[in-house]
Design a protein around this motif. Structure first.
Motif, mmCIF file in Angstrom:
data_model
loop_
_atom_site.group_PDB
_atom_site.id
_atom_site.type_symbol
_atom_site.label_atom_id
_atom_site.label_comp_id
_atom_site.label_asym_id
_atom_site.label_seq_id
_atom_site.Cartn_x
_atom_site.Cartn_y
_atom_site.Cartn_z
ATOM 1 N N UNK A 67 25.731 48.861 42.820
ATOM 2 C CA UNK A 67 24.477 48.620 42.103
ATOM 3 C C UNK A 67 23.435 49.625 42.546
ATOM 4 N N UNK A 68 22.400 49.795 41.712
ATOM 5 C CA UNK A 68 21.307 50.695 42.003
ATOM 6 C C UNK A 68 20.071 49.877 42.375
ATOM 7 N N UNK A 69 19.460 50.241 43.507
ATOM 8 C CA UNK A 69 18.206 49.630 43.940
ATOM 9 C C UNK A 69 17.093 50.666 43.816
ATOM 10 N N UNK A 70 15.956 50.230 43.296
ATOM 11 C CA UNK A 70 14.800 51.131 43.228
ATOM 12 C C UNK A 70 13.927 51.006 44.481
ATOM 13 N N UNK A 71 14.416 50.277 45.487
ATOM 14 C CA UNK A 71 13.669 50.054 46.722
ATOM 15 C C UNK A 71 12.906 48.749 46.713
ATOM 16 N N UNK A 72 12.860 48.066 45.560
ATOM 17 C CA UNK A 72 12.185 46.770 45.444
ATOM 18 C C UNK A 72 13.117 45.697 44.893
ATOM 19 N N UNK A 73 13.970 46.098 43.932
ATOM 20 C CA UNK A 73 14.900 45.155 43.313
ATOM 21 C C UNK A 73 16.115 45.929 42.803
ATOM 22 N N UNK A 74 17.108 45.220 42.379
ATOM 23 C CA UNK A 74 18.275 45.838 41.768
ATOM 24 C C UNK A 74 17.962 46.061 40.299
ATOM 25 N N UNK A 75 18.133 47.292 39.832
ATOM 26 C CA UNK A 75 17.791 47.590 38.443
ATOM 27 C C UNK A 75 19.016 47.769 37.555
ATOM 28 N N UNK A 76 20.192 48.016 38.159
ATOM 29 C CA UNK A 76 21.379 48.246 37.347
ATOM 30 C C UNK A 76 22.635 47.952 38.168
ATOM 31 N N UNK A 77 23.611 47.314 37.524
ATOM 32 C CA UNK A 77 24.940 47.184 38.113
ATOM 33 C C UNK A 77 25.745 48.345 37.542
ATOM 34 N N UNK A 78 26.091 49.290 38.388
ATOM 35 C CA UNK A 78 26.726 50.532 37.970
ATOM 36 C C UNK A 78 28.203 50.317 37.659
ATOM 37 N N UNK A 79 28.896 49.599 38.541
ATOM 38 C CA UNK A 79 30.343 49.432 38.397
ATOM 39 C C UNK A 79 30.781 48.111 39.015
ATOM 40 N N UNK A 80 31.840 47.541 38.464
ATOM 41 C CA UNK A 80 32.471 46.348 39.026
ATOM 42 C C UNK A 80 33.964 46.440 38.770
ATOM 43 N N UNK A 81 34.758 46.059 39.780
ATOM 44 C CA UNK A 81 36.204 46.066 39.607
ATOM 45 C C UNK A 81 36.835 45.253 40.724
ATOM 46 N N UNK A 82 38.142 45.208 40.727
ATOM 47 C CA UNK A 82 38.845 44.442 41.740
ATOM 48 C C UNK A 82 40.299 44.824 41.811
ATOM 49 N N UNK A 83 40.971 44.278 42.792
ATOM 50 C CA UNK A 83 42.393 44.513 42.967
ATOM 51 C C UNK A 83 43.013 43.342 43.692
ATOM 52 N N UNK A 84 44.335 43.324 43.743
ATOM 53 C CA UNK A 84 45.028 42.225 44.403
ATOM 54 C C UNK A 84 46.157 42.754 45.241
ATOM 55 N N UNK A 85 46.535 41.953 46.235
ATOM 56 C CA UNK A 85 47.681 42.248 47.064
ATOM 57 C C UNK A 85 48.541 40.994 47.073
ATOM 58 N N UNK A 86 49.790 41.124 46.614
ATOM 59 C CA UNK A 86 50.702 39.990 46.544
ATOM 60 C C UNK A 86 51.626 40.046 47.756
ATOM 61 N N UNK A 87 51.613 38.985 48.571
ATOM 62 C CA UNK A 87 52.436 38.926 49.768
ATOM 63 C C UNK A 87 53.717 38.124 49.548
ATOM 64 N N UNK A 88 53.909 37.597 48.333
ATOM 65 C CA UNK A 88 55.051 36.729 48.078
ATOM 66 C C UNK A 88 55.381 36.743 46.595
ATOM 67 N N UNK A 89 56.610 36.433 46.263
ATOM 68 C CA UNK A 89 56.998 36.314 44.865
ATOM 69 C C UNK A 89 56.696 34.947 44.298
ATOM 70 N N UNK A 90 56.079 34.075 45.093
ATOM 71 C CA UNK A 90 55.772 32.712 44.671
ATOM 72 C C UNK A 90 54.646 32.686 43.640
ATOM 73 N N UNK A 91 53.675 33.581 43.784
ATOM 74 C CA UNK A 91 52.511 33.615 42.896
ATOM 75 C C UNK A 91 52.489 34.962 42.182
ATOM 76 N N UNK A 92 52.323 34.935 40.867
ATOM 77 C CA UNK A 92 52.188 36.155 40.064
ATOM 78 C C UNK A 92 50.858 36.071 39.326
ATOM 79 N N UNK A 93 50.016 37.082 39.505
ATOM 80 C CA UNK A 93 48.683 37.083 38.902
ATOM 81 C C UNK A 93 48.432 38.402 38.183
#
Length: 160
Positions: A67-93
């Motif tokens: 996110x971008x801060x102007x020094x007083x507040x957040x003015x923009x969310x620039x990017x958002x993402x995620x990832x996963x790590x599967x340690x077992x074949x029990x759960x598939x996402x």
């Protein structure tokens, strides 16, 4: 929900057979919340949540936002993402599209005045299934990350 000194929060389900953990790590938010807003510029925060079955981690989900801060507040969310790590074949996402938006929050100084500002909000819906005791059941989770300009961020992983 239990919390440890390192910032890990654990929620237990099914008499402790299933637990969800939230771990906190970030480049921008290494210290405790600042008394002043973060400086002008881009800031990145990352959080992770884990799913455990019978005390064993089977899946770890990470979510991050810049996110971008102007020094007083957040003015923009620039990017958002995620990832996963599967340690077992029990759960598939599988990961849905990461969403980003500005949120609102009020900040009140202890014994002082209150002001409002924006927060950076990122969310991902994870869809999947788990195979337990020969049966399959649907698991859909929504992971959310909320950060504010003072250096505080929280994440959650909840059923959809």
């Amino acid at each position: 929900m239990d919390a440890t000194a390192d910032g890990t929060r654990t929620t237990s389900l099914r008499n402790g057979d299933v637990s969800l953990e939230a771990h906190h790590s970030a480049s921008t938010f290494a210290a405790t919340a600042a008394k002043r807003p973060l400086p002008k510029g881009n800031h990145t925060v990352t959080r992770s949540n884990k799913i455990k079955l019978l005390g064993v981690t089977v899946m770890e989900f990470k979510i991050w936002e810049t996110f971008y801060s102007n020094g007083r507040t957040i003015t923009k969310v620039v990017e958002a993402d995620g990832g996963k790590k599967n340690f077992s074949g029990v759960v598939k996402m599988s990961k849905g599209i990461a969403k980003k938006q500005l949120g609102k929050q009020s900040f009140c100084k202890k014994g002082g005045s209150c002001s409002s500002g924006n927060t950076a909000v990122a969310s991902i819906v994870w869809e999947g299934e788990a195979v337990v005791s020969g049966g399959t059941f649907q698991i859909d989770k929504k992971q959310t990350l909320v950060s504010n300009v003072y250096g505080t961020a929280t994440s959650s992983l909840v059923n959809v």
